[in-house]
Design an enzyme around this catalytic site. Structure first.
Site, PDB file in Angstrom:
ATOM      1  N   HIS A 137     -44.323 -44.559   8.603  1.00 56.31           N
ATOM      2  CA  HIS A 137     -44.127 -43.127   8.360  1.00 56.31           C
ATOM      3  C   HIS A 137     -43.309 -42.946   7.094  1.00 56.31           C
ATOM      4  O   HIS A 137     -42.408 -43.740   6.811  1.00 56.31           O
ATOM      5  CB  HIS A 137     -43.390 -42.482   9.537  1.00 56.31           C
ATOM      6  CG  HIS A 137     -43.557 -41.003   9.601  1.00 56.31           C
ATOM      7  ND1 HIS A 137     -42.775 -40.148   8.862  1.00 56.31           N
ATOM      8  CD2 HIS A 137     -44.455 -40.233  10.261  1.00 56.31           C
ATOM      9  CE1 HIS A 137     -43.163 -38.909   9.105  1.00 56.31           C
ATOM     10  NE2 HIS A 137     -44.178 -38.928   9.933  1.00 56.31           N
ATOM     11  N   ASP A 183     -49.222 -40.861  16.174  1.00 57.72           N
ATOM     12  CA  ASP A 183     -50.661 -41.120  16.356  1.00 57.72           C
ATOM     13  C   ASP A 183     -50.949 -42.385  17.140  1.00 57.72           C
ATOM     14  O   ASP A 183     -52.104 -42.652  17.463  1.00 57.72           O
ATOM     15  CB  ASP A 183     -51.341 -41.201  14.979  1.00 57.72           C
ATOM     16  CG  ASP A 183     -51.318 -39.846  14.296  1.00 57.72           C
ATOM     17  OD1 ASP A 183     -50.865 -39.766  13.150  1.00 57.72           O
ATOM     18  OD2 ASP A 183     -51.726 -38.870  14.944  1.00 57.72           O
TER      19      ASP A 183
END
Ligand code: SDX
Length: 436
Positions: free
Chosen positions: A313, A371
């Site tokens: 991320h 996700d």
């Protein structure tokens, strides 16, 4: 924002005069150096492709502490919202800045419920797509097309228009997402039912059919509502920045949100949940847990071009708090459906464990993101992989709208227009084609 008692000084080794810049502080998080006068005073730009060190705006909506793995919507920790609130309360919070009392929540939910139907001619619009069109292609088209059906709420500078279009978008996204799904599977559309919850309505519109009654499973309804909460907003991510930049031209809200849908589709962003599930299915087909080591070896080989989807991320350099909550939802839904031994969930947990012990991931601070588990719980609910990102877009719509409204509501906002470092050809003259 408040002026910090600190200043930034830029000095040049070529003897050019130093320049001072004000530093501002927010409520929490990194201070900012205000460089708005840099070009005017130096004729130079800053250079920050991908905006790794750039705050593009001031915002009061969502705060992420990437090092601690914390996420706050209007100051409330995501763990508390996901446990104590539902998505309608979260929408109200993101849009208006405070949690609603029961009366305000009921009024807001009823308003959303009474806007869930779409103009009937939008069904014709869907029929223009191939049956196997990706749901995100259909959704991008349908959201943009809303500006052709709701002319009475397209003036983004009119606060009433912004309020009405916000409710229309939040209310109609589940209907549009379900239409894309039903079109893909060749089944008739199911109309929304005002007696159902927001999440219950999506389940009904996707999985009910005219031939039999459909009863919403409360465990799945709660899991889906939590998925919406976890995906609702996330600071200035790629699709939110797209919505802000698109909206800064003064275009209508539907067009700006359609731009966000298009950006979210990418596998580096909201498309990662679809890519992650496909990755897990591929590892499973290769041999499952025994093959994780081989797969990790490929990921670590830069030439493979393979990434561990659902990991890493830009902001989180710790565990994405949403991933933890999503893993919890996975366990609840799989248990409720008697799928505790779901091989993909076991594979995902084994993959996470191995990755988190591998130096490649530890050194780069790569952790599971939102996700990584969302696809497994959606697949268990019966949502096809191709629909995962459409569900993400449905949930993120409220965040996009809140961020767009915050920008447009700021009297000092300007149209976004970044500059560049030009490295192309210097000026030259055209030579006639017979002399080239
Ligand atoms: C979302 O921004 C948001 O807030 C987004 C989001 C939201 O709610 O809006 O949180 C939703 O988009 C989550 C992210 C979903 N994407 C994926 O899961 C796709 C896989 N992840 C990567 O593509 C990547 O981690 C990004 C795009 C998410 C972040 O990329 P960055 O910040 O540009 O980091 P990077 O690519 O520079 O990576 C740093 C290093 C690199 O290695 P080195 O060059 O230092 O050797 O880590 C490596 C990368 O190669 N790396 C990965 C990896 N992610 C980063 N290696 C293997 N697998 C990965 N997933």
């Amino acid at each position: 924002m408040k002026l910090a008692d600190n200043k930034a000084t830029l000095s040049f080794s070529n003897g050019a005069p130093s320049i001072e810049f004000p530093v501002y502080s927010g409520t929490v998080g990194p201070d900012v150096v205000d460089i708005r006068k840099l070009y005017g005073q130096t004729g130079m730009f800053t250079y920050d492709p991908g905006f790794l060190s750039t705050a593009a705006c001031e915002s009061a909506i969502t705060y992420i502490d990437g090092d601690k793995g914390e996420l706050l919507y209007r100051g409330y920790p995501i763990e508390q919202l996901a446990t104590n609130c539902d998505f309608m309360e979260t929408c109200y919070l993101l849009l208006y800045g405070s949690l609603p009392d029961q009366a305000a929540k009921t009024q807001f939910s009823d308003l959303v419920t009474n806007h869930t139907m779409v103009h009937d001619q939008m069904h014709n619009f869907v029929r223009g797509f191939r049956r196997d069109a990706h749901p995100m292609a259909i959704l991008t088209g349908l959201v943009g097309a809303m500006s052709a059906f709701y002319h009475d709420s397209t003036d983004i500078h009119n606060p009433e228009h912004r309020k009405i279009s916000a409710i229309r978008l939040i209310a109609k996204m589940p209907t549009l997402v379900a239409m894309a799904y039903k079109y893909n599977v060749g089944q008739p559309y199911m109309f929304p039912r005002n007696s159902l919850s927001y999440a219950g309505n999506l389940l009904h519109m996707m999985f009910a059919n005219p031939c039999e009654d459909y009863v919403v499973n409360p465990v799945i309804e709660k899991a889906l509502d939590r998925i919406f909460i976890l995906h609702a907003d996330h600071e200035q991510n790629a699709s939110t920045s797209t919505v802000r930049l698109c909206g800064s031209s003064g275009t209508n809200p539907f067009a700006a949100i359609a731009a966000g849908v298009a950006c979210l589709w990418g596998p580096a962003h909201g498309g990662a949940n679809e890519a992650c599930l496909k990755m897990l299915e591929e590892i499973q087909a290769m041999g499952g847990v025994e093959k994780i080591g081989d797969f990790i070896t490929q990921v670590k080989d830069k030439n493979s071009g393979i990434k561990l989807m659902g990991f890493g991320h830009r902001v989180y350099k710790n565990y994405d708090p949403r991933a933890k909550l999503m893993q919890e939802s996975c366990k609840e839904v799989l248990h409720a459906l008697g799928l505790e031994n779901d091989p993909l969930f076991k594979l995902a947990m084994a993959l996470e464990k191995i990755a988190l012990e591998d130096d490649y991931f530890v050194q780069r601070k790569l952790y599971p993101n939102v996700d990584f588990y969302s696809g497994i719980v959606q697949r268990a609910i019966g949502i096809p992989t191709s629909m995962f990102t459409a569900i993400f877009a449905l949930a993120r719509t409220v965040g996009w709208i809140a961020q767009l409204d915050e920008m447009i509501g700021d009297p000092d906002y300007k149209i976004g227009r970044p500059r560049q470092l030009f490295t192309g050809a210097a000026q030259r003259d055209v030579v006639a084609i017979d002399k080239r």
